[in-house]
Design a protein around this motif. Sequence first.
Motif, PDB file in Angstrom:
ATOM      1  N   CYS A 161       0.838  -1.189   0.000  1.00 24.34           N
ATOM      2  CA  CYS A 161       0.000   0.000   0.000  1.00 24.34           C
ATOM      3  C   CYS A 161       0.878   1.245   0.000  1.00 24.34           C
ATOM      4  O   CYS A 161       2.050   1.202   0.394  1.00 24.34           O
ATOM      5  N   ASP A 162       0.298   2.371  -0.442  1.00 26.71           N
ATOM      6  CA  ASP A 162       0.995   3.657  -0.404  1.00 26.71           C
ATOM      7  C   ASP A 162       0.367   4.620   0.591  1.00 26.71           C
ATOM      8  O   ASP A 162       1.039   5.522   1.096  1.00 26.71           O
ATOM      9  N   ASN A 163      -0.941   4.433   0.873  1.00 28.26           N
ATOM     10  CA  ASN A 163      -1.622   5.290   1.835  1.00 28.26           C
ATOM     11  C   ASN A 163      -2.849   4.554   2.367  1.00 28.26           C
ATOM     12  O   ASN A 163      -3.177   3.449   1.906  1.00 28.26           O
ATOM     13  N   ASP A 164      -3.536   5.166   3.331  1.00 28.26           N
ATOM     14  CA  ASP A 164      -4.664   4.511   3.986  1.00 28.26           C
ATOM     15  C   ASP A 164      -5.802   4.201   3.013  1.00 28.26           C
ATOM     16  O   ASP A 164      -6.563   3.247   3.221  1.00 28.26           O
ATOM     17  N   ASN A 165      -5.933   4.984   1.947  1.00 31.76           N
ATOM     18  CA  ASN A 165      -6.997   4.761   0.972  1.00 31.76           C
ATOM     19  C   ASN A 165      -6.816   3.453   0.198  1.00 31.76           C
ATOM     20  O   ASN A 165      -7.741   2.981  -0.465  1.00 31.76           O
ATOM     21  N   HIS A 166      -5.621   2.904   0.271  1.00 34.93           N
ATOM     22  CA  HIS A 166      -5.339   1.649  -0.425  1.00 34.93           C
ATOM     23  C   HIS A 166      -5.693   0.428   0.428  1.00 34.93           C
ATOM     24  O   HIS A 166      -5.467  -0.708  -0.004  1.00 34.93           O
ATOM     25  N   CYS A 167      -6.216   0.674   1.643  1.00 35.83           N
ATOM     26  CA  CYS A 167      -6.538  -0.416   2.567  1.00 35.83           C
ATOM     27  C   CYS A 167      -8.047  -0.510   2.766  1.00 35.83           C
ATOM     28  O   CYS A 167      -8.781   0.471   2.604  1.00 35.83           O
ATOM     29  N   GLU A 168      -8.496  -1.714   3.126  1.00 40.86           N
ATOM     30  CA  GLU A 168      -9.907  -1.902   3.413  1.00 40.86           C
ATOM     31  C   GLU A 168     -10.343  -1.011   4.568  1.00 40.86           C
ATOM     32  O   GLU A 168      -9.524  -0.551   5.369  1.00 40.86           O
ATOM     33  N   TYR A 169     -11.663  -0.788   4.642  1.00 39.59           N
ATOM     34  CA  TYR A 169     -12.212   0.097   5.663  1.00 39.59           C
ATOM     35  C   TYR A 169     -11.758  -0.335   7.062  1.00 39.59           C
ATOM     36  O   TYR A 169     -11.809  -1.507   7.412  1.00 39.59           O
ATOM     37  N   GLY A 170     -11.315   0.647   7.864  1.00 42.47           N
ATOM     38  CA  GLY A 170     -10.886   0.378   9.230  1.00 42.47           C
ATOM     39  C   GLY A 170      -9.418   0.061   9.362  1.00 42.47           C
ATOM     40  O   GLY A 170      -8.901  -0.049  10.481  1.00 42.47           O
ATOM     41  N   LEU A 171      -8.711  -0.097   8.227  1.00 39.06           N
ATOM     42  CA  LEU A 171      -7.275  -0.388   8.254  1.00 39.06           C
ATOM     43  C   LEU A 171      -6.482   0.843   7.838  1.00 39.06           C
ATOM     44  O   LEU A 171      -6.999   1.753   7.190  1.00 39.06           O
ATOM     45  N   ILE A 172      -5.220   0.851   8.233  1.00 39.70           N
ATOM     46  CA  ILE A 172      -4.317   1.924   7.833  1.00 39.70           C
ATOM     47  C   ILE A 172      -3.085   1.319   7.179  1.00 39.70           C
ATOM     48  O   ILE A 172      -2.787   0.131   7.367  1.00 39.70           O
ATOM     49  N   CYS A 173      -2.385   2.124   6.389  1.00 41.47           N
ATOM     50  CA  CYS A 173      -1.178   1.661   5.710  1.00 41.47           C
ATOM     51  C   CYS A 173       0.032   1.890   6.610  1.00 41.47           C
ATOM     52  O   CYS A 173       0.327   3.016   7.007  1.00 41.47           O
ATOM     53  N   HIS A 174       0.705   0.807   6.949  1.00 42.69           N
ATOM     54  CA  HIS A 174       1.900   0.878   7.804  1.00 42.69           C
ATOM     55  C   HIS A 174       3.133   0.979   6.922  1.00 42.69           C
ATOM     56  O   HIS A 174       3.455   0.072   6.168  1.00 42.69           O
ATOM     57  N   LYS A 175       3.842   2.112   7.025  1.00 47.05           N
ATOM     58  CA  LYS A 175       5.010   2.360   6.188  1.00 47.05           C
ATOM     59  C   LYS A 175       6.270   1.859   6.890  1.00 47.05           C
ATOM     60  O   LYS A 175       6.401   1.951   8.105  1.00 47.05           O
ATOM     61  N   ARG A 176       7.179   1.339   6.104  1.00 46.62           N
ATOM     62  CA  ARG A 176       8.463   0.902   6.667  1.00 46.62           C
ATOM     63  C   ARG A 176       9.534   0.992   5.604  1.00 46.62           C
ATOM     64  O   ARG A 176       9.254   1.042   4.403  1.00 46.62           O
ATOM     65  N   GLY A 177      10.784   0.967   6.059  1.00 47.06           N
ATOM     66  CA  GLY A 177      11.900   1.141   5.140  1.00 47.06           C
ATOM     67  C   GLY A 177      12.674  -0.119   4.844  1.00 47.06           C
ATOM     68  O   GLY A 177      13.601  -0.114   4.049  1.00 47.06           O
ATOM     69  N   GLY A 178      12.311  -1.223   5.499  1.00 47.51           N
ATOM     70  CA  GLY A 178      13.042  -2.476   5.277  1.00 47.51           C
ATOM     71  C   GLY A 178      12.140  -3.654   5.565  1.00 47.51           C
ATOM     72  O   GLY A 178      11.112  -3.829   4.922  1.00 47.51           O
ATOM     73  N   THR A 179      12.530  -4.454   6.557  1.00 45.80           N
ATOM     74  CA  THR A 179      11.700  -5.592   6.966  1.00 45.80           C
ATOM     75  C   THR A 179      11.396  -5.490   8.456  1.00 45.80           C
ATOM     76  O   THR A 179      11.361  -6.497   9.163  1.00 45.80           O
ATOM     77  N   GLU A 180      11.189  -4.247   8.934  1.00 44.50           N
ATOM     78  CA  GLU A 180      10.850  -4.061  10.340  1.00 44.50           C
ATOM     79  C   GLU A 180       9.515  -4.724  10.674  1.00 44.50           C
ATOM     80  O   GLU A 180       8.721  -5.036   9.803  1.00 44.50           O
ATOM     81  N   GLU A 181       9.273  -4.865  11.978  1.00 40.42           N
ATOM     82  CA  GLU A 181       8.025  -5.470  12.441  1.00 40.42           C
ATOM     83  C   GLU A 181       6.815  -4.692  11.926  1.00 40.42           C
ATOM     84  O   GLU A 181       6.808  -3.457  11.898  1.00 40.42           O
ATOM     85  N   VAL A 182       5.804  -5.435  11.518  1.00 40.06           N
ATOM     86  CA  VAL A 182       4.509  -4.847  11.157  1.00 40.06           C
ATOM     87  C   VAL A 182       3.543  -5.219  12.273  1.00 40.06           C
ATOM     88  O   VAL A 182       3.233  -6.401  12.460  1.00 40.06           O
ATOM     89  N   PRO A 183       3.055  -4.246  13.046  1.00 37.45           N
ATOM     90  CA  PRO A 183       2.212  -4.562  14.215  1.00 37.45           C
ATOM     91  C   PRO A 183       0.989  -5.405  13.845  1.00 37.45           C
ATOM     92  O   PRO A 183       0.280  -5.114  12.883  1.00 37.45           O
ATOM     93  N   GLY A 184       0.793  -6.492  14.612  1.00 42.78           N
ATOM     94  CA  GLY A 184      -0.363  -7.345  14.407  1.00 42.78           C
ATOM     95  C   GLY A 184      -0.208  -8.355  13.297  1.00 42.78           C
ATOM     96  O   GLY A 184      -1.164  -9.073  12.973  1.00 42.78           O
ATOM     97  N   CYS A 185       0.984  -8.452  12.698  1.00 48.39           N
ATOM     98  CA  CYS A 185       1.226  -9.388  11.595  1.00 48.39           C
ATOM     99  C   CYS A 185       2.464 -10.220  11.892  1.00 48.39           C
ATOM    100  O   CYS A 185       3.372  -9.787  12.609  1.00 48.39           O
TER     101      CYS A 185
END
Length: 303
Positions: free
Chosen positions: A195-219
């Motif tokens: 994703c590039d921004n929150d609009n690219h995610c299903e309703y109620g989700l947000i786009c989590h930005k990262r620069g490498g392979t850092e932790e993605v909360p809840g995944c």
Amino acid sequence: PTPPPMEAPTPSSPANTVDLTNFATYVSPEQFYAPDSSAYFLVADSSVGPTSREWWGESDRSTIYVPLTSSCLPPGEGTVVASVMAQQTAGGKTWQMNAGRRRNDFGHSLVLTLDGVEFNPWIEYYYLQGCSFSGVGGPIDFVAHKWHDNDPDVETVIGSLSLNFVLTIETDLPSLVDVGDCTKSETCGLCHGDCDNDNHCEYGLICHKRGGTEEVPGCAGFGTDNTDHCILPPTPTTLVKIGDGGAPFDAFPLGKCQGDCDEDGDCDVGLKCFLRDGTEAVPGCEGTGAPRGDYCYDPNDSL
């Protein structure tokens, strides 16, 4: 109870599987008999476990170290080493695997249990959640010996076990999935990207930005380098890495339960930087965060 007949067969079977998942205890179905003698187990490689016997022993346990590999491990991290408690049981008593204790006519079984996270911290690494592991270099051989013999210097072999090790780190977290470019018309679901921004995610989700392979909360997992994923908005007390080394500039100073900080000056007013060696709990925060990641916390909070 009446002991089994002394002519009981000496086991020497093909490789069996020891499943360490959920810290389950493995007890060898094979029993090794040493009439009017004690017995003990050894391995061939001192980097794996005990290669010499002890009379009585100083502990109720030995330790073996089992190298494991998984496709989940990042490049350059080919293996983890599992610390495993190694014991034997006979006549209703349990003690270290390489120690002889008293003459007896009981069958001796090998007992193995994965040690806790204090000895195996990698079990809690976010990118290994839901992953399966297998042993490296083939099975490990455990050789059973009779202690009491006509010649006390002769370590009589009474049988052997050849064991393969497996482990699955079970988790309820969904795995990161890279499905290609998410868009406003073709939105991505939970833990999906890129994703590039929150609009690219299903309703109620947000786009989590990262620069490498850092932790993605809840995944679970580490996904593809520089891929951004849709997540549930984290609570204010969820450990989350939003920057490192002062970048991006607008992420600093860091708020409560945010990382990665290097010193108190990286944190907002009234907060301090909690430095970690692994995935230790951060006062006032939830989750494990990134291994060896450091997070800002309120010093008035307690664990």
